[in-house]
Design a protein around this motif. Structure first.
Motif, PDB file in Angstrom:
ATOM      1  N   GLY A 115       0.990  -1.306   0.032  1.00  0.00           N
ATOM      2  CA  GLY A 115      -0.043  -0.073   0.041  1.00  0.00           C
ATOM      3  C   GLY A 115       0.890   1.333   0.013  1.00  0.00           C
ATOM      4  O   GLY A 115       0.190   2.395  -0.226  1.00  0.00           O
ATOM      5  N   TYR A 116       1.947   0.910   0.111  1.00  0.00           N
ATOM      6  CA  TYR A 116       3.029   2.156   0.296  1.00  0.00           C
ATOM      7  C   TYR A 116       4.110   2.188  -1.146  1.00  0.00           C
ATOM      8  O   TYR A 116       5.154   2.904  -0.870  1.00  0.00           O
ATOM      9  CB  TYR A 116       3.852   2.118   1.444  1.00  0.00           C
ATOM     10  N   GLU A 117       3.715   1.574  -2.326  1.00  0.00           N
ATOM     11  CA  GLU A 117       4.285   1.666  -3.260  1.00  0.00           C
ATOM     12  C   GLU A 117       4.419   3.218  -3.676  1.00  0.00           C
ATOM     13  O   GLU A 117       3.619   3.906  -3.658  1.00  0.00           O
ATOM     14  CB  GLU A 117       3.865   0.789  -4.367  1.00  0.00           C
ATOM     15  N   PRO A 118       5.748   3.482  -4.610  1.00  0.00           N
ATOM     16  CA  PRO A 118       6.856   2.648  -4.865  1.00  0.00           C
ATOM     17  C   PRO A 118       7.850   2.388  -3.737  1.00  0.00           C
ATOM     18  O   PRO A 118       8.002   2.971  -2.796  1.00  0.00           O
ATOM     19  CB  PRO A 118       7.496   3.492  -6.000  1.00  0.00           C
ATOM     20  N   LEU A 158      -4.207  -4.557   5.048  1.00  0.00           N
ATOM     21  CA  LEU A 158      -4.111  -5.822   5.729  1.00  0.00           C
ATOM     22  C   LEU A 158      -4.909  -6.725   5.385  1.00  0.00           C
ATOM     23  O   LEU A 158      -5.855  -6.712   4.857  1.00  0.00           O
ATOM     24  CB  LEU A 158      -4.529  -5.502   7.293  1.00  0.00           C
ATOM     25  N   PRO A 159      -4.422  -8.004   5.475  1.00  0.00           N
ATOM     26  CA  PRO A 159      -5.432  -9.353   5.165  1.00  0.00           C
ATOM     27  C   PRO A 159      -6.198  -9.254   6.138  1.00  0.00           C
ATOM     28  O   PRO A 159      -6.311  -8.708   7.465  1.00  0.00           O
ATOM     29  CB  PRO A 159      -4.310 -10.411   5.181  1.00  0.00           C
ATOM     30  N   TRP A 160      -7.727  -9.852   5.713  1.00  0.00           N
ATOM     31  CA  TRP A 160      -8.574  -9.885   6.709  1.00  0.00           C
ATOM     32  C   TRP A 160      -8.404 -10.296   8.091  1.00  0.00           C
ATOM     33  O   TRP A 160      -8.927 -10.002   8.949  1.00  0.00           O
ATOM     34  CB  TRP A 160      -9.956 -10.401   6.249  1.00  0.00           C
ATOM     35  N   TRP A 161      -7.436 -11.293   8.087  1.00  0.00           N
ATOM     36  CA  TRP A 161      -7.331 -12.093   9.340  1.00  0.00           C
ATOM     37  C   TRP A 161      -6.290 -11.176  10.438  1.00  0.00           C
ATOM     38  O   TRP A 161      -6.415 -11.296  11.565  1.00  0.00           O
ATOM     39  CB  TRP A 161      -6.526 -13.343   9.328  1.00  0.00           C
ATOM     40  N   PHE A 169      -6.823  -8.881  14.527  1.00  0.00           N
ATOM     41  CA  PHE A 169      -5.770  -8.612  15.572  1.00  0.00           C
ATOM     42  C   PHE A 169      -5.538  -7.366  15.644  1.00  0.00           C
ATOM     43  O   PHE A 169      -5.260  -6.731  16.631  1.00  0.00           O
ATOM     44  CB  PHE A 169      -4.554  -9.333  15.035  1.00  0.00           C
ATOM     45  N   ALA A 170      -5.542  -6.551  14.581  1.00  0.00           N
ATOM     46  CA  ALA A 170      -4.902  -5.239  14.875  1.00  0.00           C
ATOM     47  C   ALA A 170      -5.753  -4.429  15.528  1.00  0.00           C
ATOM     48  O   ALA A 170      -5.294  -3.224  16.215  1.00  0.00           O
ATOM     49  CB  ALA A 170      -4.719  -4.510  13.267  1.00  0.00           C
ATOM     50  N   GLY A 171      -7.222  -4.328  15.500  1.00  0.00           N
ATOM     51  CA  GLY A 171      -8.086  -3.689  16.294  1.00  0.00           C
ATOM     52  C   GLY A 171      -7.830  -3.983  17.567  1.00  0.00           C
ATOM     53  O   GLY A 171      -7.760  -2.739  18.476  1.00  0.00           O
ATOM     54  N   ALA A 189      -5.483  -4.727  19.175  1.00  0.00           N
ATOM     55  CA  ALA A 189      -4.091  -4.541  19.862  1.00  0.00           C
ATOM     56  C   ALA A 189      -3.891  -2.914  19.560  1.00  0.00           C
ATOM     57  O   ALA A 189      -2.826  -2.654  20.034  1.00  0.00           O
ATOM     58  CB  ALA A 189      -3.058  -5.096  18.586  1.00  0.00           C
ATOM     59  N   ARG A 190      -4.963  -2.220  19.022  1.00  0.00           N
ATOM     60  CA  ARG A 190      -4.872  -0.888  19.156  1.00  0.00           C
ATOM     61  C   ARG A 190      -3.758   0.081  18.361  1.00  0.00           C
ATOM     62  O   ARG A 190      -3.211   0.829  18.319  1.00  0.00           O
ATOM     63  CB  ARG A 190      -4.710  -0.037  20.367  1.00  0.00           C
ATOM     64  N   ILE A 191      -3.670  -0.840  17.065  1.00  0.00           N
ATOM     65  CA  ILE A 191      -2.910  -0.316  15.882  1.00  0.00           C
ATOM     66  C   ILE A 191      -3.537  -0.056  14.654  1.00  0.00           C
ATOM     67  O   ILE A 191      -2.419  -0.281  13.615  1.00  0.00           O
ATOM     68  CB  ILE A 191      -1.582  -1.205  15.975  1.00  0.00           C
ATOM     69  N   MET A 192      -4.638   0.101  14.912  1.00  0.00           N
ATOM     70  CA  MET A 192      -5.297   0.126  13.276  1.00  0.00           C
ATOM     71  C   MET A 192      -5.643   1.559  13.253  1.00  0.00           C
ATOM     72  O   MET A 192      -6.151   2.596  13.983  1.00  0.00           O
ATOM     73  CB  MET A 192      -6.755  -0.412  13.579  1.00  0.00           C
ATOM     74  N   ASP A 193      -5.125   2.166  11.825  1.00  0.00           N
ATOM     75  CA  ASP A 193      -5.709   3.625  11.535  1.00  0.00           C
ATOM     76  C   ASP A 193      -7.210   3.657  11.665  1.00  0.00           C
ATOM     77  O   ASP A 193      -7.831   2.903  11.125  1.00  0.00           O
ATOM     78  CB  ASP A 193      -5.076   3.935  10.131  1.00  0.00           C
ATOM     79  N   PRO A 194      -7.655   5.082  11.776  1.00  0.00           N
ATOM     80  CA  PRO A 194      -7.081   6.207  12.290  1.00  0.00           C
ATOM     81  C   PRO A 194      -6.469   6.304  13.669  1.00  0.00           C
ATOM     82  O   PRO A 194      -6.277   7.692  14.194  1.00  0.00           O
ATOM     83  CB  PRO A 194      -8.025   7.277  11.884  1.00  0.00           C
ATOM     84  N   ASP A 195      -6.762   5.426  14.527  1.00  0.00           N
ATOM     85  CA  ASP A 195      -6.548   5.534  15.951  1.00  0.00           C
ATOM     86  C   ASP A 195      -5.186   4.669  16.295  1.00  0.00           C
ATOM     87  O   ASP A 195      -5.086   4.059  17.501  1.00  0.00           O
ATOM     88  CB  ASP A 195      -7.598   5.181  16.948  1.00  0.00           C
ATOM     89  N   GLY A 196      -4.090   4.639  15.665  1.00  0.00           N
ATOM     90  CA  GLY A 196      -3.096   3.743  15.771  1.00  0.00           C
ATOM     91  C   GLY A 196      -2.424   4.307  17.197  1.00  0.00           C
ATOM     92  O   GLY A 196      -2.392   5.483  17.328  1.00  0.00           O
ATOM     93  N   GLN A 197      -2.089   3.404  18.061  1.00  0.00           N
ATOM     94  CA  GLN A 197      -1.316   3.559  19.377  1.00  0.00           C
ATOM     95  C   GLN A 197      -0.113   2.854  19.569  1.00  0.00           C
ATOM     96  O   GLN A 197       0.471   2.204  18.434  1.00  0.00           O
ATOM     97  CB  GLN A 197      -2.286   3.567  20.289  1.00  0.00           C
ATOM     98  N   MET A 198       0.353   2.941  20.622  1.00  0.00           N
ATOM     99  CA  MET A 198       1.434   1.695  21.189  1.00  0.00           C
ATOM    100  C   MET A 198       0.823   0.516  21.123  1.00  0.00           C
ATOM    101  O   MET A 198      -0.372   0.271  21.766  1.00  0.00           O
ATOM    102  CB  MET A 198       1.743   2.217  22.527  1.00  0.00           C
ATOM    103  N   PRO A 199       1.449  -0.653  20.704  1.00  0.00           N
ATOM    104  CA  PRO A 199       0.735  -1.782  20.614  1.00  0.00           C
ATOM    105  C   PRO A 199       0.488  -2.231  22.164  1.00  0.00           C
ATOM    106  O   PRO A 199       1.167  -2.051  22.957  1.00  0.00           O
ATOM    107  CB  PRO A 199       1.611  -3.065  19.939  1.00  0.00           C
ATOM    108  N   ARG A 200      -0.796  -3.183  22.238  1.00  0.00           N
ATOM    109  CA  ARG A 200      -1.201  -3.374  23.579  1.00  0.00           C
ATOM    110  C   ARG A 200      -0.201  -4.226  24.429  1.00  0.00           C
ATOM    111  O   ARG A 200       0.221  -3.742  25.585  1.00  0.00           O
ATOM    112  CB  ARG A 200      -2.422  -4.006  23.692  1.00  0.00           C
ATOM    113  N   ASP A 201       0.425  -5.269  23.904  1.00  0.00           N
ATOM    114  CA  ASP A 201       1.389  -5.940  24.449  1.00  0.00           C
ATOM    115  C   ASP A 201       2.597  -5.240  24.839  1.00  0.00           C
ATOM    116  O   ASP A 201       3.199  -5.447  26.033  1.00  0.00           O
ATOM    117  CB  ASP A 201       1.921  -7.044  23.700  1.00  0.00           C
TER     118      ASP A 201
END
Length: 244
Positions: free
Chosen positions: A4-7, A169-172, A176-178, A180-192
């Protein structure tokens, strides 16, 4: 694998004497993680590489055209794996590593020559007037060095904030990302990772307040969408759990 960040593997200017490079995705705990390197040209012309991505000869030639590659930064115990390949290509470089990197590399039998450890609060002499730095304190495991490029008002983070865009991201992994709190637009420090600061939140709060005090205009992240504007607001949003 598209990110998603090509090139990928190409210099992208974002300010005076600072570029990003979006690298190929890597597998981490079986999940595809996009990668990003930051490239800074110091006033003396030397090139500073933060969190080097997978080595690519054409990319290395692009970077070398900017100036001599001198500094390789391993900002935490996870982001070091490609340092050795960049050192092999540029033998005159100095590798700088955050606490815990050298021990992790030895455990995994990755050969890298670390010449200097990153200090806790003072910027290293080669870039002292141009890049501020500190090692964030408080975690039992994660000791990340963060940087602030003064000329471009750019804060450079690695894993303290992750901000994956759903469509990349792949669906699976979205499942996890939600949580874990690492999903845009509210990305944060990973929960672990947040759990490793338990009992030491005042130290993390002090580090975040210091970053805010640098008055950045943008924030580069290693994973996911980075922030080209509103840096202070994004810091307050992402770290609201410790600033409240």
């Amino acid at each position: 694998m598209t990110t998603g960040y090509e090139p990928l593997n190409t210099l992208k200017p974002i300010g005076p004497d600072i570029w990003i490079v979006d690298g190929p995705a890597i597998r981490f705990y079986g999940m595809p993680f996009s990668t990003r390197m930051t490239v800074v040209r110091l006033a003396n012309g030397d090139i500073w590489l933060h969190s080097p991505t997978v080595f690519d000869r054409a990319l290395a030639d692009q970077i070398q055209a900017l100036g001599p590659v001198r500094h390789l930064i391993a900002p935490n115990w996870i982001h070091y794996a490609h340092i050795a390949d960049w050192q092999a290509a540029f033998p005159d470089t100095v590798a700088w590593a955050a606490p815990g990197v050298e021990e992790r590399a030895e455990t995994r039998k990755i050969e890298m020559q670390i010449d200097y450890d990153l200090k806790l609060d003072k910027s290293e002499k080669p870039w002292r007037a141009e890049i501020k730095q500190m090692v964030v304190q408080g975690s039992r495991i994660h000791h990340e060095a963060v940087f602030f490029h003064v000329a471009s008002r750019t804060l450079i983070l690695t894993d303290l904030i992750e901000n994956f865009e759903r469509e990349n991201l792949p669906w699976w992994m979205r499942l996890f990302a939600g949580p874990a709190r690492i999903m845009d637009p509210d990305g944060q420090m990973p929960r672990d990772m947040r759990m490793t600061f338990r009992g030491n939140m005042p130290k993390l709060r002090a580090a975040v307040e210091r970053m805010i005090g640098w008055q950045p205009e943008r924030i580069i992240l290693a994973h996911g969408r980075w922030y080209n504007t509103d840096a202070e607001a994004e810091l307050r949003r992402a770290f609201r759990f410790v600033l409240k």
